[in-house]
Design a protein around this motif. Structure first.
Motif, PDB file in Angstrom:
ATOM      1  N   UNK A 199       8.934 -27.246 -53.778  1.00 64.95           N
ATOM      2  CA  UNK A 199       9.442 -27.382 -55.140  1.00 64.95           C
ATOM      3  C   UNK A 199       8.375 -28.020 -56.029  1.00 64.95           C
ATOM      4  N   UNK A 200       8.488 -27.779 -57.337  1.00 63.57           N
ATOM      5  CA  UNK A 200       7.546 -28.410 -58.258  1.00 63.57           C
ATOM      6  C   UNK A 200       7.923 -29.874 -58.465  1.00 63.57           C
ATOM      7  N   UNK A 201       7.188 -30.578 -59.286  1.00 66.94           N
ATOM      8  CA  UNK A 201       7.432 -32.021 -59.448  1.00 66.94           C
ATOM      9  C   UNK A 201       8.775 -32.337 -60.104  1.00 66.94           C
ATOM     10  N   UNK A 202       9.376 -31.336 -60.743  1.00 70.82           N
ATOM     11  CA  UNK A 202      10.722 -31.522 -61.312  1.00 70.82           C
ATOM     12  C   UNK A 202      11.815 -31.233 -60.289  1.00 70.82           C
ATOM     13  N   UNK A 203      11.419 -30.900 -59.059  1.00 72.20           N
ATOM     14  CA  UNK A 203      12.392 -30.601 -58.018  1.00 72.20           C
ATOM     15  C   UNK A 203      12.958 -29.198 -58.094  1.00 72.20           C
ATOM     16  N   UNK A 204      12.269 -28.292 -58.787  1.00 69.95           N
ATOM     17  CA  UNK A 204      12.723 -26.906 -58.904  1.00 69.95           C
ATOM     18  C   UNK A 204      11.887 -26.001 -58.001  1.00 69.95           C
ATOM     19  N   UNK A 205      12.567 -25.092 -57.352  1.00 70.83           N
ATOM     20  CA  UNK A 205      11.912 -24.110 -56.493  1.00 70.83           C
ATOM     21  C   UNK A 205      12.125 -22.742 -57.119  1.00 70.83           C
ATOM     22  N   UNK A 206      11.050 -22.029 -57.360  1.00 74.67           N
ATOM     23  CA  UNK A 206      11.114 -20.712 -57.995  1.00 74.67           C
ATOM     24  C   UNK A 206      10.952 -19.623 -56.940  1.00 74.67           C
ATOM     25  N   UNK A 207      11.869 -18.646 -56.977  1.00 84.53           N
ATOM     26  CA  UNK A 207      11.831 -17.560 -55.997  1.00 84.53           C
ATOM     27  C   UNK A 207      11.878 -16.206 -56.691  1.00 84.53           C
ATOM     28  N   UNK A 208      11.391 -15.211 -55.974  1.00 80.46           N
ATOM     29  CA  UNK A 208      11.432 -13.843 -56.469  1.00 80.46           C
ATOM     30  C   UNK A 208      11.826 -12.919 -55.318  1.00 80.46           C
ATOM     31  N   UNK A 209      12.705 -11.972 -55.606  1.00 82.48           N
ATOM     32  CA  UNK A 209      13.124 -10.974 -54.612  1.00 82.48           C
ATOM     33  C   UNK A 209      12.701  -9.595 -55.096  1.00 82.48           C
ATOM     34  N   UNK A 210      11.925  -8.928 -54.254  1.00 81.84           N
ATOM     35  CA  UNK A 210      11.457  -7.580 -54.553  1.00 81.84           C
ATOM     36  C   UNK A 210      12.384  -6.583 -53.867  1.00 81.84           C
ATOM     37  N   UNK A 211      12.873  -5.623 -54.620  1.00 81.96           N
ATOM     38  CA  UNK A 211      13.780  -4.600 -54.092  1.00 81.96           C
ATOM     39  C   UNK A 211      12.962  -3.486 -53.464  1.00 81.96           C
ATOM     40  N   UNK A 212      13.209  -3.214 -52.214  1.00 85.74           N
ATOM     41  CA  UNK A 212      12.496  -2.156 -51.504  1.00 85.74           C
ATOM     42  C   UNK A 212      13.472  -1.003 -51.272  1.00 85.74           C
ATOM     43  N   UNK A 213      13.518  -0.095 -52.197  1.00 84.35           N
ATOM     44  CA  UNK A 213      14.444   1.026 -52.108  1.00 84.35           C
ATOM     45  C   UNK A 213      13.796   2.180 -51.364  1.00 84.35           C
ATOM     46  N   UNK A 214      14.638   2.982 -50.809  1.00 88.55           N
ATOM     47  CA  UNK A 214      14.230   4.157 -50.034  1.00 88.55           C
ATOM     48  C   UNK A 214      13.400   3.815 -48.800  1.00 88.55           C
ATOM     49  N   UNK A 215      13.457   2.587 -48.364  1.00 88.50           N
ATOM     50  CA  UNK A 215      12.776   2.190 -47.138  1.00 88.50           C
ATOM     51  C   UNK A 215      13.789   1.486 -46.245  1.00 88.50           C
ATOM     52  N   UNK A 216      13.789   1.827 -44.990  1.00 80.74           N
ATOM     53  CA  UNK A 216      14.712   1.158 -44.077  1.00 80.74           C
ATOM     54  C   UNK A 216      14.220  -0.261 -43.815  1.00 80.74           C
ATOM     55  N   UNK A 217      15.130  -1.181 -43.521  1.00 80.27           N
ATOM     56  CA  UNK A 217      14.714  -2.550 -43.195  1.00 80.27           C
ATOM     57  C   UNK A 217      13.716  -2.594 -42.037  1.00 80.27           C
ATOM     58  N   UNK A 218      13.916  -1.734 -41.048  1.00 80.02           N
ATOM     59  CA  UNK A 218      13.001  -1.695 -39.906  1.00 80.02           C
ATOM     60  C   UNK A 218      11.597  -1.274 -40.333  1.00 80.02           C
ATOM     61  N   UNK A 219      11.524  -0.318 -41.255  1.00 77.96           N
ATOM     62  CA  UNK A 219      10.240   0.152 -41.773  1.00 77.96           C
ATOM     63  C   UNK A 219       9.534  -0.968 -42.548  1.00 77.96           C
ATOM     64  N   UNK A 220      10.272  -1.687 -43.398  1.00 72.85           N
ATOM     65  CA  UNK A 220       9.689  -2.786 -44.171  1.00 72.85           C
ATOM     66  C   UNK A 220       9.255  -3.911 -43.225  1.00 72.85           C
ATOM     67  N   UNK A 221      10.065  -4.216 -42.226  1.00 77.94           N
ATOM     68  CA  UNK A 221       9.720  -5.256 -41.250  1.00 77.94           C
ATOM     69  C   UNK A 221       8.392  -4.912 -40.557  1.00 77.94           C
ATOM     70  N   UNK A 222       8.263  -3.660 -40.100  1.00 74.61           N
ATOM     71  CA  UNK A 222       7.022  -3.236 -39.443  1.00 74.61           C
ATOM     72  C   UNK A 222       5.818  -3.349 -40.388  1.00 74.61           C
ATOM     73  N   UNK A 223       6.026  -2.958 -41.637  1.00 70.54           N
ATOM     74  CA  UNK A 223       4.952  -3.042 -42.631  1.00 70.54           C
ATOM     75  C   UNK A 223       4.500  -4.497 -42.831  1.00 70.54           C
ATOM     76  N   UNK A 224       5.443  -5.421 -42.905  1.00 74.29           N
ATOM     77  CA  UNK A 224       5.114  -6.820 -43.211  1.00 74.29           C
ATOM     78  C   UNK A 224       4.696  -7.633 -41.988  1.00 74.29           C
ATOM     79  N   UNK A 225       5.085  -7.194 -40.801  1.00 81.47           N
ATOM     80  CA  UNK A 225       4.780  -7.998 -39.603  1.00 81.47           C
ATOM     81  C   UNK A 225       3.889  -7.281 -38.608  1.00 81.47           C
ATOM     82  N   UNK A 226       3.876  -5.958 -38.663  1.00 78.73           N
ATOM     83  CA  UNK A 226       3.130  -5.180 -37.681  1.00 78.73           C
ATOM     84  C   UNK A 226       3.847  -5.047 -36.352  1.00 78.73           C
TER      85      UNK A 226
END
Length: 122
Positions: A92-119
């Motif tokens: 978190x930053x010094x104000x105690x806030x944590x900033x997050x972002x979620x990227x939508x991966x459409x047309x890709x199966x979770x298994x396919x994205x997992x393999x891409x990100x982890x090998x």
């Protein structure tokens, strides 16, 4: 800890409210696993087969992907970069806030994205 959430748009109508900001709170002792679960259940749209990649950042990723959130899976899965991070509160930053972002991966199966990100196979 205050969590500032942003995410990718999932449709043209969603673009009007981009970056689709929201706020949630978690205890200061919360873990990345708890953050990912909160995002998966109380923030990102649930659509058939939706797959989201959680990173730190606001309006765009500002670091490596930390977790994969996928509807077919019982719970979010942490990615290798998450293993190298310290306590969630330390991100978190010094104000105690944590900033997050979620990227939508459409047309890709979770298994396919997992393999891409982890090998490796989930």
């Amino acid at each position: 800890m205050r969590i500032l959430l942003t995410r990718a748009s999932v449709a043209m109508g969603d673009d009007a409210t981009a970056p689709n900001a929201a706020e949630r709170t978690l205890p200061d002792a919360a873990t990345l696993t708890e953050l990912a679960a909160l995002v998966a259940t109380a923030y990102v749209p649930r659509m058939g087969g939706a797959c989201w990649v959680l990173s730190l950042g606001y309006g765009a990723p500002a670091g490596p992907p930390l977790a994969l959130l996928a509807e077919p899976w019982e719970r979010p899965r942490l990615l290798p970069a998450a293993q190298r991070l310290g306590p969630l509160a330390a991100l978190a930053d010094r104000d105690g806030e944590l900033r997050t972002y979620c990227d939508y991966r459409w047309r890709e199966s979770p298994e396919q994205v997992w393999r891409e990100l982890t090998g490796r196979t989930p």
